[in-house]
Each structure stands twice: as structure tokens, then as C-alpha cells.
Design an enzyme around this catalytic site. Structure first.
Site, PDB file in Angstrom:
ATOM      1  N   HIS A 119       1.136   4.751   4.647  1.00  0.00           N
ATOM      2  CA  HIS A 119       0.320   5.350   3.585  1.00  0.00           C
ATOM      3  C   HIS A 119       0.676   6.828   3.396  1.00  0.00           C
ATOM      4  O   HIS A 119       0.867   7.295   2.264  1.00  0.00           O
ATOM      5  CB  HIS A 119      -1.163   5.231   3.928  1.00  0.00           C
ATOM      6  N   SER A 149       0.808  -1.217   0.000  1.00  0.00           N
ATOM      7  CA  SER A 149       0.000   0.000   0.000  1.00  0.00           C
ATOM      8  C   SER A 149       0.840   1.265   0.000  1.00  0.00           C
ATOM      9  O   SER A 149       0.475   2.258  -0.627  1.00  0.00           O
ATOM     10  CB  SER A 149      -0.930   0.008   1.217  1.00  0.00           C
TER      11      SER A 149
END
Length: 374
Positions: A326, A268
Site C-alpha cells: 500500500h 490494492s
């Protein structure tokens, strides 16, 4: 359609699916073993795998149920002396800088070699087409159909096919019981672990849940065409690999600062860099949610919403996703488009010239002084 996976799926594909809750279980492991609430005895191997994986199963679709608990095995990985010491992050910092430099240096060499061999490849393709016309065509040739499918893909989709294959291979390795200990050691990143550097890149290709992997790879596939056409395949690969290490390092810093240690895995962080780079380069592009295609919004607004949500997750201590990774990936993607491309990629000429000189002197037919042999 290539844009319709960016927002919702990215929220569903967080890296921190294996994080354990250190706050919720403060009792030492020995006390837990002496307590009266013991489960029935089980086979040693199944109990060993469960203790090592612990909360790994929470990354599946059942992650939101009350069965999601922390595991004391992860709590014991915290360093016994000064767990918040930032001195442990010196090696990961050096590894991050060195790996990023090697990634962009290798990409520059790769581009140089590709340009140099392009003429030869052109003549090889002409010869192959000429021979193919002379040979009788076979019906139902599987290899021909695969070649046609491969050439129908965009350059970006062909580029990320190898990344998807690597993630699928690591996912299969998670299913092998005898590899569980090695997978946890090298394919999950945790600043409290003894192994700090190699998991920073290996965990980028690691997924325990099939849904986690499928969601991440779908987002990467959707944005690959735009990203590779914008950066080129060599620069894209350097940015992707560097993003995986940089986002993991940001996660290390956040976990060390807050004391919320726990393992993380997933692509991610790197995918957030790709998404942020595309949204920064094309802010007016229209995006939509895959399950709600009737609602559209600009790429700039989508990026702002994602960054705001991850920032809130870091500040408020949300634990289901690795919001720090992230956020680090997204900020790196924005920085690279605004400044990094000019500072790094456009200044590669001296390095490429050095490689050219070394290759010319050491290549076939090259003498010690750069002259050709008789």
C-alpha cells in the site's frame, strides 16, 4: 458520489489477506504431525486444498474472529539457506524496471496508433450513423441497449471495465479445485517462493474473497473517471500496471528485510497509486466516507492519513494488510504526479519517432529507403 469510496473501502481491501503469521508457529511441520492433537481423517483432496490455501479464508468478513490462524505450508516456502538474502531480489528488481519501461513504451505506441486511426474512425462512425438511420429501428434490441449503456459511461469507466473483467475471471479460477496449486504459485506474490517475477503482475489481478475484490473494484471504478481524464487512457494503463509491479517489489523488500514471509494478492497497491495520484493532483477535492457521507475532508488530508497508517503498519509489523505494498503504491502515485510525468511521459517523443520511422519503412507501400512504390 465518485469520491465516496476512497478511504474506508481502501482500508478494507488490503492485499495481504493471504499472509500467514510466521512468528506464531515456530514448530517444524514434522513435529506438528507427530503431536497428539490430530484432527479426524478427511478426504485427501479436501485436506490438500485446505493445506494449500491455509489462511486464505481470513480475507472474508470472518477474518477478525479467533479462527484466523497461520498455516505451516507457507512456512516451508522460505528458502532453506539465508532467507533474508537480498540477492534474491535482483531478478524482481530487473523485472520491475523492464516491465515498467515496456508498459510506458507500449502506452506511447498505443497513443500514436490511436491518433493515427482517429480520422478513419471518424468517417466510419459517420457511415455507421447514416446506415442506422436507413435501417428500421427494432424495439427491445438488446445489443442497442448495451451500446447505449456503454456510451453512457465515462472514458475512465470504460477503461477500467476490462480490468474489472480480468479480476472477475481470476476470481472464478480460484473456485476451481484443480487450479489451486497453479493459482497459489502464479497469482500470489511471496519473496520466499521459487516463482518471483510473474506473480508480481498476476497477483495484482488476483482476489480470493469476493468482498476483497468488490471493495477494490468499487474504489477503482470511483476514481477511474478523474484519473483517466487527468492522465489519458494510455498513460493511465501504463501507470496502473507499473504500480502493481512496483508495489509488489516494495512488499518483497519489506518482507525480506523483516523476515516476515508470506503470500500476498490483490489490486490494492495499484489502486493506491491511482488514489494518491488523484489526491496529489486535486488536493482540495472534497471526499467523504461511503458509510458516513456527512463527514467530509480534503483529498490531501485523506492521503496523509492513509500514508501515515500504512507507515505505522510497516513499522509496527501489522500483518492483516500488506501495508508495504500500500505504501509503495501511494508513494509511487505521488512521485509520478510530481516528477514522473515530466521525466517519463513528456520525454516519449524520441521513442515515438523511432516507432514512426520503423512503421513507415515496414508498413504497406513503404520501401526500404522510406519512398513509396510505384
Amino acid at each position: 458520489m465518485a469520491w465516496r469510496s476512497c478511504t474506508v473501502l481502501l482500508r478494507l481491501s488490503g492485499e495481504d489477506v493471504l499472509r500467514s503469521s510466521v512468528r506464531g508457529r515456530r514448530c517444524p511441520h514434522s513435529f506438528q504431525q507427530r503431536s497428539g492433537f490430530r484432527k479426524a481423517a478427511r478426504k485427501p483432496e479436501s485436506r490438500k486444498v485446505e493445506e494449500e490455501l491455509g489462511s486464505a479464508h481470513t480475507e472474508s468478513s470472518e477474518a477478525a474472529t479467533p479462527r484466523r490462524t497461520s498455516n505451516s505450508h507457507w512456512e516451508q516456502q522460505a528458502p532453506p539457506s539465508s532467507p533474508r538474502a537480498f540477492g534474491r531480489l535482483v531478478r524482481p528488481l530487473v523485472f520491475t524496471v523492464g516491465f515498467t519501461g515496456c508498459s510506458f513504451g507500449s502506452a506511447a505506441i498505443w497513443q500514436y496508433e490511436s491518433l493515427k486511426s482517429r480520422v478513419q474512425s471518424y468517417f466510419d462512425e459517420i457511415r455507421a450513423d447514416w446506415l442506422q438511420k436507413l435501417r428500421p429501428q427494432k424495439r427491445g434490441d438488446v445489443r442497442k441497449e448495451i451500446n447505449q449503456w456503454w456510451h453512457s459511461l465515462s472514458e475512465g469507466q470504460r477503461m477500467v471495465t476490462g480490468i474489472i473483467a480480468a479480476n472477475a475471471l481470476v476470481f472464478c479460477c480460484w473456485r476451481v479445485p484443480s487450479l489451486q496449486r497453479s493459482m497459489i504459485k502464479y497469482f500470489t506474490s511471496n519473496p520466499a517462493s521459487k516463482t518471483l517475477c510473474s506473480p508480481m503482475i498476476l497477483s495484482t489481478f488476483s482476489h480470493f474473497s469476493f468482498f476483497h475484490m468488490a471493495a477494490n473494484m468499487y474504489v477503482l471504478w470511483s476514481f477511474s473517471t478523474s484519473a483517466v481524464s487527468m492522465l489519458g487512457r494510455e498513460q493511465f494503463m501504463a501507470v496502473y500496471l507499473s504500480a502493481g509491479v512496483i508495489s509488489t517489489f516494495v512488499s518483497y523488500v519489506c518482507k525480506t528485510a523483516t523476515g516476515r514471509f508470506g503470500p500476498s494478492l490483490g489490486a490494492s497497491g495499484a489502486i493506491m497509486t491511482v488514489l494518491a495520484a488523484v489526491c496529489t493532483k486535486m488536493p482540495e477535492a472534497k471526499l467523504s466516507i461511503i458509510f458516513l457521507p456527512m463527514f467530509t475532508f480534503t483529498a490531501a488530508n485523506a492521503l496523509k492519513a492513509i500514508v501515515a497508517m500504512d507507515t505505522a503498519g510497516v513499522v509496527l509489523g501489522w500483518k492483516f494488510f500488506d501495508h508495504a505494498a500500500h505504501l509503495g503504491g501511494a508513494l509511487f502515485g505521488v512521485w509520478y504526479i510530481l516528477f514522473g510525468h515530466e521525466l517519463i511521459w513528456k520525454n516519449r517523443e524520441p521513442f515515438v519517432k523511432l516507432w514512426h520511422d520503423l512503421r513507415t519503412r515496414g508498413g504497406p507501400g513503404g520501401g526500404g529507403n522510406g519512398g513509396s512504390s510505384a
